[in-house]
Design an enzyme around this catalytic site. Structure first.
Site, PDB file in Angstrom:
ATOM      1  N   HIS A 236      -3.959  -0.867   7.406  1.00  0.00           N
ATOM      2  CA  HIS A 236      -4.343   0.477   7.346  1.00  0.00           C
ATOM      3  C   HIS A 236      -5.847   1.001   8.088  1.00  0.00           C
ATOM      4  CE1 HIS A 236      -5.756   4.425   5.224  1.00  0.00           C
ATOM      5  NE2 HIS A 236      -4.466   4.598   4.769  1.00  0.00           N
TER       6      HIS A 236
ATOM      7  N   ASP B   3      -8.513  -5.698   0.779  1.00  0.00           N
ATOM      8  CA  ASP B   3      -8.166  -4.274   0.538  1.00  0.00           C
ATOM      9  C   ASP B   3      -6.999  -4.206  -0.392  1.00  0.00           C
ATOM     10  OD1 ASP B   3      -6.988  -1.824   0.609  1.00  0.00           O
ATOM     11  OD2 ASP B   3      -6.657  -1.739   2.822  1.00  0.00           O
TER      12      ASP B   3
ATOM     13  N   GLN C  95      -3.204  -1.060  -2.405  1.00  0.00           N
ATOM     14  CA  GLN C  95      -1.837  -1.087  -2.774  1.00  0.00           C
ATOM     15  C   GLN C  95      -1.510  -2.339  -3.748  1.00  0.00           C
ATOM     16  OE1 GLN C  95       0.056   1.178  -2.049  1.00  0.00           O
ATOM     17  NE2 GLN C  95      -0.645   2.252  -0.239  1.00  0.00           N
TER      18      GLN C  95
ATOM     19  N   LYS D 153      -4.337   5.930  -6.849  1.00  0.00           N
ATOM     20  CA  LYS D 153      -2.895   5.546  -6.588  1.00  0.00           C
ATOM     21  C   LYS D 153      -2.531   4.354  -7.759  1.00  0.00           C
ATOM     22  CE  LYS D 153      -4.144   4.413  -1.514  1.00  0.00           C
ATOM     23  NZ  LYS D 153      -3.258   5.471  -0.902  1.00  0.00           N
TER      24      LYS D 153
ATOM     25  N   CYS E 234      -1.245   5.652   8.482  1.00  0.00           N
ATOM     26  CA  CYS E 234      -2.538   5.412   8.896  1.00  0.00           C
ATOM     27  C   CYS E 234      -2.380   3.802   9.707  1.00  0.00           C
ATOM     28  CB  CYS E 234      -3.425   5.553   7.675  1.00  0.00           C
ATOM     29  SG  CYS E 234      -3.620   7.158   7.178  1.00  0.00           S
TER      30      CYS E 234
HETATM   31  N1  7TS Z   1      -5.855   0.617   2.563  1.00  0.00           N
HETATM   32  C1  7TS Z   1      -4.572   0.854   2.253  1.00  0.00           C
HETATM   33  C2  7TS Z   1      -3.634  -0.526   2.135  1.00  0.00           C
HETATM   34  C3  7TS Z   1      -3.906   1.986   1.846  1.00  0.00           C
HETATM   35  O1  7TS Z   1      -2.921   1.861   1.770  1.00  0.00           O
HETATM   36  C4  7TS Z   1      -4.706   3.030   1.745  1.00  0.00           C
HETATM   37  C5  7TS Z   1      -4.121   4.473   1.669  1.00  0.00           C
HETATM   38  C6  7TS Z   1      -6.125   3.032   2.016  1.00  0.00           C
HETATM   39  C7  7TS Z   1      -6.645   1.614   2.444  1.00  0.00           C
HETATM   40  C8  7TS Z   1      -6.929   4.230   2.144  1.00  0.00           C
HETATM   41  O2  7TS Z   1      -7.176   4.343   0.605  1.00  0.00           O
HETATM   42  P1  7TS Z   1      -7.918   5.920   0.258  1.00  0.00           P
HETATM   43  O3  7TS Z   1      -7.640   6.035  -1.171  1.00  0.00           O
HETATM   44  O4  7TS Z   1      -9.273   5.578   0.552  1.00  0.00           O
HETATM   45  O5  7TS Z   1      -7.383   7.179   0.913  1.00  0.00           O
HETATM   46  N2  7TS Z   1      -2.810   4.654   2.026  1.00  0.00           N
HETATM   47  C9  7TS Z   1      -2.235   5.641   2.030  1.00  0.00           C
HETATM   48  C10 7TS Z   1      -0.819   5.631   2.340  1.00  0.00           C
HETATM   49  O6  7TS Z   1      -0.078   4.606   2.558  1.00  0.00           O
HETATM   50  N3  7TS Z   1      -0.219   6.911   2.565  1.00  0.00           N
HETATM   51  O7  7TS Z   1      -1.298   7.899   2.169  1.00  0.00           O
HETATM   52  C11 7TS Z   1      -2.446   7.338   1.977  1.00  0.00           C
END
Ligand code: 7TS
Length: 410
Positions: free
Chosen positions: A121, A198, A201, A224, A364
């Site tokens: 990501h 990370d 997920q 999430k 992303c």
């Molecule tokens: N890393 C991974 C693997 C992610 O899926 C996401 C968000 C992030 C980092 C960033 O997380 P945030 O909460 O700081 O935004 N992924 C997604 C997605 O897959 N669709 O929308 C957000």
């Protein structure tokens, strides 16, 4: 675990979307919130709201107890040795940037290497590009297999005495692959590098034990995992957090302030400059309670089952490309696909007319899209409130999309 009962906890499922009951298949972007979390937020604002760590008044004490209690809940949830190793942040992106600014930028120099796959990501890719630009360190990308996964022998080959940091998503947000983070951490440590995971997920969907995994840092987001937006976590090994510089300077995080220099509080408070994310953390604590009561093993099994079923059903339709590894044990609860010849935004728009919410775009992960040789994809992601019936609705809506765009129905 009964998803039909679980759905009743989520007020959003009373919504009708374009005349249809909502089929929410976008939990990898953000999850829905159960009443149990919404009620704790309401209770907090109605009965406890105050600033923390400073008031000697009763509400100040209540708010501080709730906030620090949430830190303990999160620590237990990921099996952190101590609650002091849990830093509340705005989310995964901020947590990863804090490691980049407060740890990597202070230490790395030309000749040092940062090892990661190109499938990350953007939040776990750009911070390292920026570290490399600022310090002269080099980024070394791991090769990907045709299904987008990495092999441990390639990690062995890439990590050397020059490697200072290895990082990877525990579960890919596009491919759904579950990566062998424990084995990668072992390789990193053998070469004196630190391991950053990370967990955006993975933490919402499966048991995650930071001690078992032996990662040095873990980043994840509350939104999430049934928690509110605007709160996340940075976990770190105690000695690394102690060595690491804060990113934000100001109120709350200081010990003594002089005119020309200042000292900081201990870990984790030195990282939480300004009024912290109090209600967010309290809501995340409630989400942790909610998920724990259901059971992370059960949730993992449920999500993986729905993903396998969805892959099978999508592959049985003509004209659909499914990306990522085959269904099975090493796959999380999402499936990324394209209807051949149709832009995924158009597919998602037709699905939405049927009440089915999927994400379309590059997720992303632009470098990964280039490797997959696509501009963008559609993605259905599953969570504890999804049912097999949701997959029936997805497949029916896709069949309508195929008719609409003139595909032969498989
Ligand atoms: N890393 C991974 C693997 C992610 O899926 C996401 C968000 C992030 C980092 C960033 O997380 P945030 O909460 O700081 O935004 N992924 C997604 C997605 O897959 N669709 O929308 C957000």
């Amino acid at each position: 675990m009964n998803p039909v009962e679980i759905r009743k906890d989520f007020p959003i499922f009373a919504e009708q979307i374009n005349g249809h009951p909502l089929v929410y298949l976008d939990s990898a972007a953000t999850s829905q919130k159960p009443r149990q979390v919404l009620e704790v937020l309401k209770q907090y604002y109605e009965h406890e709201n105050s600033n923390v760590h400073r008031g000697v008044h009763t509400l100040g004490t209540r708010a501080t107890e709730s906030y620090e209690g949430a830190r303990e809940k999160v620590a237990r949830f990921i099996n952190a040795p101590s609650a002091n190793q849990v830093v509340f942040t705005r989310g995964t992106t901020e947590s990863l940037n804090m490691i980049a600014y407060g740890y990597a930028r202070q230490r790395f120099q030309p000749g040092d290497e940062i090892v990661l796959p190109p499938s990350e990501h953007h939040s776990n890719l750009i911070p390292w590009q920026q570290v490399a630009r600022a310090t002269g360190a080099t980024i070394k990308y791991l090769p990907l297999q045709s299904d987008g996964t990495i092999r441990l022998e390639d990690v062995e080959a890439a990590v050397t005495a020059n490697t200072k940091l290895v990082t990877i998503a525990h579960v890919s947000n596009v491919l759904g692959a579950i990566n062998p983070v424990k084995e990668i951490a072992e390789i990193a440590h053998r070469h004196g590098a630190i391991m950053v995971v990370d967990g955006a997920q993975s933490v919402p969907h499966m048991p995650v034990d930071v001690q078992e995994m032996d990662c040095d840092f873990l980043a994840f987001s509350g939104h999430k995992m049934c928690g509110p937006t605007g709160v996340g976590v940075l976990y770190g090994k105690k000695e690394l957090l102690d060595e690491m510089e804060p990113t934000y300077f100001g109120g709350e995080m200081i010990d003594v302030v002089e005119l020309y220099e200042s000292t900081w509080k201990e870990t984790p408070w030195k990282f939480e400059g300004g009024t912290p994310i109090i209600a967010g953390a309290v809501g995340l604590g409630a989400a942790v309670d909610y998920l724990t009561a259901i059971g992370l093993e059960e949730i993992a099994e449920h999500d993986a089952h729905l993903a396998s079923l969805a892959i099978e059903r999508l592959q049985s339709l003509n004209g659909i490309d499914v990306y990522g590894p085959e269904a099975g044990v090493h796959r999380g609860g999402l499936v990324t696909f394209n209807l051949r010849g149709v832009h995924p935004h158009d597919v998602a728009t037709v699905l939405d007319t049927q009440g089915v919410a999927v994400r379309a775009g590059h997720h992303c992960a632009q470098p990964l899209m280039r490797i997959l040789n696509v501009g963008s994809t559609a993605r259905a992601s599953f969570y504890l409130y999804n049912t097999e019936e949701d997959i029936d609705r997805l497949v029916e809506a896709l069949q309508q999309a195929k008719e609409f765009f003139g595909h032969a129905i498989g």
